[in-house]
Design an enzyme around this catalytic site. Structure first.
Site, PDB file in Angstrom:
ATOM      1  N   GLU A  47      13.917   6.042  14.425  1.00 28.59           N
ATOM      2  CA  GLU A  47      13.798   5.542  13.059  1.00 28.59           C
ATOM      3  C   GLU A  47      15.051   5.939  12.260  1.00 28.59           C
ATOM      4  OE1 GLU A  47      10.752   6.070   9.239  1.00 28.59           O
ATOM      5  OE2 GLU A  47      10.752   7.516  10.878  1.00 28.59           O
ATOM      6  N   HIS A  48      15.388   7.222  12.300  1.00 26.66           N
ATOM      7  CA  HIS A  48      16.592   7.740  11.652  1.00 26.66           C
ATOM      8  C   HIS A  48      17.476   8.385  12.716  1.00 26.66           C
ATOM      9  CE1 HIS A  48      13.156   8.357   8.786  1.00 26.66           C
ATOM     10  NE2 HIS A  48      13.961   7.700   7.981  1.00 26.66           N
TER      11      HIS A  48
ATOM     12  N   ASP B  69      16.349   8.465   2.231  1.00 31.27           N
ATOM     13  CA  ASP B  69      14.963   8.422   1.770  1.00 31.27           C
ATOM     14  C   ASP B  69      14.869   8.063   0.293  1.00 31.27           C
ATOM     15  OD1 ASP B  69      13.807   9.013   4.196  1.00 31.27           O
ATOM     16  OD2 ASP B  69      13.661  11.170   3.816  1.00 31.27           O
TER      17      ASP B  69
ATOM     18  N   GLN C   7      12.454  16.207   8.212  1.00 31.74           N
ATOM     19  CA  GLN C   7      11.529  15.205   8.751  1.00 31.74           C
ATOM     20  C   GLN C   7      10.226  15.841   9.203  1.00 31.74           C
ATOM     21  OE1 GLN C   7      13.348  12.664   7.240  1.00 31.74           O
ATOM     22  NE2 GLN C   7      11.989  11.641   8.677  1.00 31.74           N
TER      23      GLN C   7
ATOM     24  N   TYR D 282       0.839  -1.193   0.000  1.00 35.77           N
ATOM     25  CA  TYR D 282       0.000   0.000   0.000  1.00 35.77           C
ATOM     26  C   TYR D 282       0.876   1.246   0.000  1.00 35.77           C
ATOM     27  CZ  TYR D 282      -3.050   3.774   1.267  1.00 35.77           C
ATOM     28  OH  TYR D 282      -3.707   4.974   1.248  1.00 35.77           O
TER      29      TYR D 282
END
Length: 451
Positions: A342-343, A376, A273, A131
Site C-alpha cells: 500500500e505504502h 496520510d 503504520q 463511509y
C-alpha cells in the site's frame, strides 16, 4: 519485537522464487466474513431506519431518534474545531484539490474516418456514499481523501456516514462532522459499518411502509471509504448493485533501505503504520545487517514512548510484520514489487532512480523527507490505496475513481456505407446475420454493393 526473514543466497534462483509467498502478509479472509454480514444487509434493506436504530443500540450503545445528523450539529462542530486543526485540514484540502484538478481528464474525440467519429465522454457518478470509521480512530482525514476527488470529478450528490458515538450523544465524532461541513457535505448520517453500506446501496425509507417520496437516504451509485473486515465484506456483497472503491484490508508499509538510511527514521515510520491496528503490517527490506540491527534497537527505544504501546507492539510482533534481509537492492526491488505494498518508502542513496523502477505499489515515498505520514495528511496525494498485494492490479482513489467512460459513436451515411462490407463480413463470421442485416437495411435495393 519484530521477526526476521532471511532471503539472502536465494537471488540466483529468483526466476523460480515466489517472493509474494515469502514476504509477511496479514491474514484477511473477506469470504469468511461475508456470511456473517449478509443478514444485516438484508435487515437494513427490509426494515430501513428501524434496523439502523437497532444496530446503533446494539453495536454503539446509543439510542438514536434521528439517523440523519442535523445541519446545526455540523455547523457547531466546525465552530468548535481547534483553529490549528482547521488550518491543517484546509491546507490538506487545498493540496489534494490541486492534484485532483490536475488529474481531471477531458473528453476526447477521434475522427476515425471522414464523417465518422468516436468520442469518449467522462461522466461523473450522480451520487456517492462515503463511509468514515469512528472506532479505533476518528479518520477525519479520510473525509478529505474521499470527498475532494468526488467533488472535483463533478459528482452531484455526496452523502457521508460515520458511526454514532455514545460520548457525543449519538452523533459521529465532531472532527468528522467539522470536516464534512468544511467541505460542504451536509447530508451526514449516524450509521456504522455494515449498516451504512446497506443504507447507501439500497436506500432507506423514512419508516416501515414509506414510499419513495419519503426516503430518508436515497440509494447511491458508488460506495467509498475504509472500514473493518465486516465493512469490506458488506461492500463485496453489494458490488454490482453499486460500484465500490476497493476491498481494503489492513494498512501496510514496506521500506526498502540500504546503509545510507537513518535507522531512527525507518523505525519511526514502521511504528507509524503499526499504530493503526493490531493487524497493521510493517515490513523493512534491506541488504544491510547493520541497518536491520540498528532499526531493531530503535524500535526497542521508540515503541515504549508511544501512546498506543500495546497496539503497536502487537502489530510489529505479528506474522504480518518483519525485517526481510536480501542480498542486494536488485533482489530488494524484486521483493517489494512482489509484496505490492500500500505504502512503499525508499531510503537509499539513489532513491529517486529506484522509485522509477518500482512497478507495484499504491504510493511511493522517495527519500528521508517523504514519510508516509506526509501522504496520510498533507502531501497532496490520496491516502486511499490498494492493500493486500492488490497494487499489482489496482490504483489508489482519485478523480478517475468517480468517473465512468462512455463512447459516443457518430457516423454519417457515407461513413457507414464505406465500412458496411466489413461489418457484415464479421457478422457472418460470428453467425449473427441479423447484425449484418441491420446495416443492409439502411441501403435498400443497393445493399449488396453498398453503392
Amino acid at each position: 519485537m519484530i521477526r526476521r526473514i532471511d532471503l539472502r543466497g536465494r537471488a540466483a534462483n529468483s526466476a523460480a522464487l515466489d517472493y509474494s509467498a515469502l514476504v509477511p502478509r496479514a491474514p484477511f479472509d473477506v469470504e469468511a466474513a461475508v456470511e456473517a454480514v449478509r443478514p444485516t444487509l438484508a435487515d437494513v434493506r427490509h426494515r430501513g431506519v428501524d434496523a439502523l436504530r437497532d444496530y446503533a443500540a446494539r453495536w454503539d450503545d446509543v439510542e438514536l431518534t434521528d439517523i440523519r445528523v442535523p445541519k446545526s450539529a455540523l455547523e457547531q462542530a466546525l465552530r468548535e474545531l481547534d483553529p490549528d486543526v482547521r488550518a491543517a485540514f484546509e491546507e490538506s484540502i487545498r493540496r489534494l484539490r490541486a492534484v485532483s484538478e490536475a488529474e481531471l481528464e477531458r473528453d476526447t474525440e477521434v475522427r476515425v474516418v471522414p464523417g465518422g467519429t468516436v468520442t469518449q465522454r467522462l461522466v461523473p457518478f450522480r451520487r456517492v456514499g462515503v463511509y468514515i470509521p469512528g472506532g479505533v480512530a476518528p479518520l477525519a482525514s479520510s473525509v478529505v481523501m474521499n470527498v475532494v476527488p468526488a467533488q472535483v470529478a463533478g459528482v452531484e450528490s455526496v452523502a457521508l456516514a460515520s458511526s454514532p458515538q455514545k460520548e457525543y450523544g449519538g452523533l459521529p465524532h465532531p472532527t468528522v462532522l467539522a470536516v464534512a461541513e468544511l467541505l460542504g457535505v451536509d447530508e451526514v448520517y449516524a450509521a456504522g459499518g455494515v449498516a451504512a453500506v446497506a443504507m447507501f446501496a439500497y436506500g432507506v425509507p423514512a419508516g416501515v411502509g414509506a414510499d419513495d417520496s419519503r426516503l430518508l437516504c436515497r440509494p447511491v451509485d458508488f460506495v467509498a471509504g475504509p472500514g473493518r473486515i465486516t465493512t469490506t465484506a458488506a461492500k463485496r456483497l453489494v458490488k454490482g448493485t453499486v460500484g465500490i472503491d476497493s476491498e481494503a484490508g489492513p494498512t501496510e508499509i514496506a521500506i526498502l533501505a540500504d546503509d545510507s538510511a537513518d535507522p531512527a527514521y525507518v523505525a519511526a515510520d514502521l511504528i507509524s503504520q503499526a499504530e493503526h491496528d493490531t493487524v497493521a503490517a510493517s515490513v523493512l527490506v534491506t541488504p544491510s545487517e547493520d541497518l536491520a540491527a540498528a532499526v531493531e534497537g530503535e524500535l526497542a527505544h521508540q515503541v515504549p514512548a508511544t501512546k498506543h504501546v500495546q497496539r503497536i507492539t502487537e502489530a510489529l510482533s505479528g506474522e504480518q510484520s518483519g525485517i526481510v534481509l536480501v542480498d542486494d537492492l536488485k533482489q530488494g526491488l524484486a521483493v517489494v514489487d512482489a509484496y505490492a505494498a500500500e505504502h512503499l518508502e525508499i531510503h537509499t542513496e539513489n532513491a529517486r532512480e529506484l522509485a522509477g523502477r518500482v512497478r507495484n505499489a499504491g504510493a511511493i515515498f522517495v527519500g528521508p523527507w517523504s514519510p508516509v505520514s506526509l501522504g496520510d495528511y498533507c502531501a497532496g496525494s490520496n491516502h486511499v490505496l490498494p492493500t493486500g498485494g492488490c497494487a499489482c492490479h489496482s490504483s489508489g482513489l482519485s478523480v478517475r475513481s468517480y468517473l465512468k467512460a462512455v463512447h459516443v459513436v457518430d457516423y454519417d451515411q457515407a461513413a457507414l456505407r464505406e465500412v458496411a462490407g466489413h461489418v457484415t463480413a464479421l457478422a457472418e463470421a460470428e453467425d449473427l446475420p441479423a447484425h449484418g442485416q441491420a446495416v443492409r437495411a439502411r441501403f435498400g435495393s443497393a445493399a449488396d454493393g453498398y453503392a
